[in-house]
Design a protein around this motif. Structure first.
Motif: not given
Lengths: 274, 274
Positions: B75-88, B108-116
């Motif tokens: 879940r920590e990685k799923a909140d990292e900006e490096s991953f959320t940025n990759q969704v763009h 579920g519920g992480t920054a990554f999920f919200k970005e997706v």
């Protein structure tokens, strides 16, 4: 008085023979109520002595007054008077499992079959498990492949004994993943209903075929294609996938009854409508 | 202009990776038509490197312009900006198979999920196979037992990613004999429809979830309980058999479309009505 044909017990195979014997004891009880003499037809099995003796012991233990073993393994025997005579006075005939093709090819159309048919029309109960269940309806599944083990579904339909019209039976239903193959059979023959019977479970057909009651451990799946609005059977070599829409499906557990004439569930008192 | 959420490719598992790659090539073609950059989320699998590389090679071979591997296993990685940025800038996100519980608990519920979710609402395509398919709907089957291997059916429902509402997905459907467990899920939740997807087969959900088209080798089974007239779920300890009546059933093969809003088959031109 209107005479009705005898009850049917159509068992999905692998019925309990050591525990509470729920399915077999209800059958024997019904047989006792009309005399208690049971014949066991071992034609389907390759082990007639062992299988026949096992059922005989069970039926006697459950209170049958007399049990006859009918080891008929050729069409010649099926025309012998010694066997046709044994049908007289039977309260019930029980057909073992094995291969339904043996039942149809050895028994179908013989003097023995005609005698059984006549006795059934006069009230004799008929029971069958597994192959002995498949043979009950007018149309039967003689062989089939499921997607569990094969790449494609393939179903062959043959002629059964015709104790039930407009029905095709499948047994070992959930335990051998036969939903797809029964659906295929219905897609090809939408005028009949598919009745998939789980192991250690049976339908008890009463009142001359008007309805059945589910007995035993698991459930019975009814696939009714009479209202289906569309079928596309891709019969090309590369695919035998089916597109079919508007199939009515019912899943029925112990104690519930299904009206075969009107193709609908008969609700029992304790059930909760929703 | 009304913006629609992106297409979904919900794959029943075990899709062809060496032959004609029918399912994957239709997905990649769709991704190319909106840019061609694909992200692979390996969270579900215990072998992220191997599985991820295999899909990357296939997607590149099929013409994807760029493929990013997203190895998110905490879940920590799923909140990292490096991953959320990759969704763009992704045209499509592909979720591998494995265990759907890993997807829900890690993503579920992480920054990554919200970005997706945001990217999907803006048109990003989302694909998933097996566990990656199960997670797609709001309600998902997290575990279940079938009568093939167990004495009783048991189904547990969890919270999925919600890209499809009012649907519960089951995968490896015919190949793992899951008809009974999906029917149980519908008996307990009749407002949703059950969609059972065979292996090497997918539903391609288009037009913001209005309908799907079936692609691939086998078929898709739809179990619709919205018109069911009666349910009795025996929740006693001794039995979990279900009595249910009036279920609508559809089996849909390649090329046919199903209207998710009106819950009916969309007939194609070449089909023959019956």
């Amino acid at each position: 008085m209107i005479k009705r044909s005898g009850d049917l017990f159509i068992i999905g195979g692998n019925e309990d023979k050591e525990g509470d014997l729920e399915v077999l004891s209800i059958f024997v009880e019904d047989a006792i109520s009309s005399g208690g003499k049971i014949g066991i037809l071992t034609t389907a099995t390759g082990y007639p002595e062992e299988i026949g003796s096992e059922y005989r012991d069970i039926f006697l233990k459950l209170g049958a007054s007399k049990v006859d073993l009918l080891h008929i393994n050729t069409r010649e025997k099926a025309d012998e008077e010694s066997f046709t005579n044994q049908v007289h006075g039977l309260s019930a005939l029980f057909m073992t499992g094995g291969d339904q093709n043996r039942l149809s090819s050895i028994i179908g159309g013989t003097a023995f079959f005609k005698e059984v048919q006549k006795a059934w029309q006069n009230g004799m109960i008929i029971a069958g498990t597994s192959a002995g269940a498949a043979i009950m309806s007018r149309h039967m599944i003689v062989s089939g492949k499921t997607k569990l083990k094969h790449d494609k579904i393939h179903v062959e339909i043959g002629v059964g004994f015709g104790f039930l019209e407009d029905v095709v039976i499948d047994q070992h239903f959930s335990q051998r993943a036969r939903f797809g193959r029964l659906l295929h059979a219905i897609a090809h023959n939408p005028q009949v209903i598919g009745v998939g019977i789980d192991e250690n479970t049976a339908i008890w057909v009463k009142d001359g075929g008007k309805y059945f009651e589910v007995i035993g451990e698991h459930s019975v799946t009814v696939i009714d294609g009479c209202k289906l609005s569309f079928v596309d059977i891709a019969d090309e070599a590369e695919s035998d996938e089916v597109t079919i829409t508007g199939v009515q499906l019912h899943s029925i557990a112990k104690g519930y009854q299904f009206d075969l004439e009107n193709r609908k569930l008969i609700k029992k008192e304790k059930g909760s409508a929703q």
